[in-house]
Design an enzyme around this catalytic site. Structure first.
Site, short mmCIF file in Angstrom:
data_model
loop_
_atom_site.label_atom_id
_atom_site.label_comp_id
_atom_site.label_asym_id
_atom_site.label_seq_id
_atom_site.Cartn_x
_atom_site.Cartn_y
_atom_site.Cartn_z
N HIS A 105 0.88 -1.04 -0.14
CA HIS A 105 -0.01 -0.13 -0.15
C HIS A 105 0.80 1.25 0.05
O HIS A 105 2.02 1.13 0.75
CB HIS A 105 -0.82 0.14 1.23
CG HIS A 105 -1.88 1.04 1.38
ND1 HIS A 105 -1.54 2.41 1.80
CD2 HIS A 105 -3.40 0.89 1.42
CE1 HIS A 105 -2.74 2.80 1.67
NE2 HIS A 105 -3.74 2.05 1.48
N ASP A 182 2.72 -4.84 8.19
CA ASP A 182 1.59 -3.84 8.01
C ASP A 182 0.56 -4.94 7.96
O ASP A 182 0.20 -5.65 7.02
CB ASP A 182 1.91 -3.43 6.65
CG ASP A 182 0.35 -2.40 6.35
OD1 ASP A 182 -0.55 -2.58 7.02
OD2 ASP A 182 0.49 -1.70 5.21
N GLN A 185 -4.56 -5.42 6.87
CA GLN A 185 -5.58 -6.34 6.08
C GLN A 185 -5.52 -7.63 6.77
O GLN A 185 -6.25 -8.60 6.42
CB GLN A 185 -5.41 -6.45 4.57
CG GLN A 185 -5.48 -5.07 3.94
CD GLN A 185 -6.99 -4.74 4.12
OE1 GLN A 185 -8.00 -5.37 3.99
NE2 GLN A 185 -7.16 -3.47 3.70
N LYS A 208 -10.57 -1.00 10.49
CA LYS A 208 -10.75 -2.03 9.62
C LYS A 208 -11.12 -3.41 10.69
O LYS A 208 -11.57 -4.30 10.26
CB LYS A 208 -9.62 -2.48 8.80
CG LYS A 208 -9.25 -1.33 7.78
CD LYS A 208 -8.10 -1.54 7.08
CE LYS A 208 -7.63 -0.53 6.42
NZ LYS A 208 -8.27 -0.22 5.18
N CYS A 346 -4.72 2.34 -3.61
CA CYS A 346 -3.46 2.78 -2.93
C CYS A 346 -2.30 1.90 -3.41
O CYS A 346 -1.39 1.82 -2.41
CB CYS A 346 -3.56 3.19 -1.65
SG CYS A 346 -4.79 4.54 -1.51
#
Ligand code: PLP
Length: 388
Positions: A105, A182, A185, A208, A346
């Site tokens: 991202h 990261d 997600q 999220k 993104c």
């Protein structure tokens, strides 16, 4: 929505909020509100307690060793900016290398580009294959003794690929590099144990994970966080200020300058309770079934091409239909009450790799149903007849 029942398939961008989260925020603002820390009155002490309780909930949720290893930020983007600034200042020198992947991202690309430019360091990229999986065959040429940081996405927001982060963490550590995951997600889909992973840093956003916007987390190993310089400065992050010199507060406050998003953090605590009650394993299982169903159903549409066909995937389905621009697809689907994200998500370098302008992305949460996927299937067929 537009005369139809809403079909919300944009959960990778952000999830809807459970009632318990909304009620917790409402109660806090209605009857428990005060600024936190440094106070002599009960209202503020209770608010502080609630805020700090969420820190403990996050610690338990990801199995961190110490509650002070949990730092609240504004979100994943803020977390990655903090880490790139602070680690960049603390340890990056000319000639050092930072490694990311081709499916990052922008939030995990741009901050590192800036540090590399500032410090005359080099940014290296782990390539991917046409299925959207990392190519690790020549990884020893990418992660070397020059590598100081490997910052890598756990699950790709555009492709759904689940990366073998445990393997990458071990590899990076064998070269003496620190690893940032990261997890924007993955935190909402997968059970996480940061001690078992042995990552140095792990970042994600509350919104999220069924929590409020404006709240994020950095997990970091205590011995590293202690050595790192602060990112933002001002109130709360100080121990003593004189005009000659300032000394900094202990962890985690050294990294939490200013009044934080108190209600957001407290609401996030309610989101963690909600998710924990359902069980992340249950969520993962339901979402895997939804992904399999959607994949099997949508690939029946002639001319539909799935972007991201990794063996190991989370509930993100990016696709294109021959001859139809993804923006037209998304706009038309909206008329059927379907909320789907279209565009580059993104991840422009990733779109460049696939030589496409963007994709249409359906991303599922456990509250979605197979019936909703049927609605998407019917809508795509109708749109195809109209535009294809
Ligand atoms: N990293 C990944 C993989 C993401 O999917 C996102 C958001 O979609 C981010 C980082 C940035 O998260 P936020 O916008 O919550 O800061």
């Amino acid at each position: 929505m537009n005369g139809k029942d809403l079909v919300f398939l944009d959960n990778a961008a952000s999830t809807q909020k459970p009632k318990s989260v909304l009620e917790r925020i409402n109660n806090f603002y209605s009857s428990q509100y005060a600024n936190i820390h440094r106070s002599a009155y009960t209202l503020a002490e209770n608010a502080t307690q609630e805020y700090e309780n969420t820190r403990k909930k996050v610690q338990n949720f990801i199995n961190a060793n110490d509650v002070n290893e949990i730092i609240f930020t504004k979100g994943t983007t803020d977390s990655l900016n903090l880490l790139s600034y602070s680690l960049g200042k603390y340890m990056i020198k000319e000639g050092d290398e930072i490694v990311i992947s081709a499916m990052e991202h922008h939030a995990n690309i741009v901050p590192w580009q800036i540090i590399c430019e500032d410090k005359k360091a080099k940014l290296k990229v782990i390539p991917i294959n046409s299925n959207g999986e990392l190519i690790l065959d020549n990884i020893n040429e990418i992660i070397t003794e020059k590598t100081k940081i490997v910052s890598i996405v756990h699950i790709s927001n555009s492709l759904g690929t689940i990366n073998p982060i445990k393997e990458i963490i071990e590899l990076a550590h064998s070269q003496g590099a620190y690893v940032i995951i990261d997890a924007a997600q993955s935190i909402q889909h997968k059970k996480i144990d940061v001690q078992e992973l042995d990552c140095d840093f792990f970042v994600f956003s509350a919104h999220k994970l069924y929590g409020p916007t404006g709240v994020g987390v950095i997990y970091g190993k205590k011995e590293l966080l202690e050595k790192m310089p602060p990112y933002q400065t001002g109130g709360e992050m100080i121990a003593k200020v004189t005009f000659e010199k300032t000394t900094f507060n202990v962890l985690p406050y050294k990294f939490e300058a200013g009044t934080p998003n108190i209600a957001g953090v407290i609401g996030f605590g309610a989101a963690i309770d909600y998710i924990s009650k359902i069980g992340i394993d249950v969520i993962d299982k339901v979402e895997s079934e939804l992904l399999d169903y959607a994949h099997q159903k949508l690939t029946q549409i002639e001319g539909l091409r799935v972007i991201g066909t990794a063996k190991n995937k989370a509930s993100v389905l990016s696709f294109l239909i021959d001859g139809i621009h993804p923006t037209d697809l998304g706009t038309m689907a909206n008329a059927y009450g379907i909320a789907m994200r279209v565009g580059h998500h993104c991840t422009q370098p990733l779109m460049d790799f696939f030589e496409i302008p963007g994709t249409c992305r359906a991303s599922f949460a456990f509250y979605n149903t197979k019936e909703e996927i049927d609605i998407l299937f019917d809508a795509l067929n109708r749109i195809k007849k109209l535009l294809g």
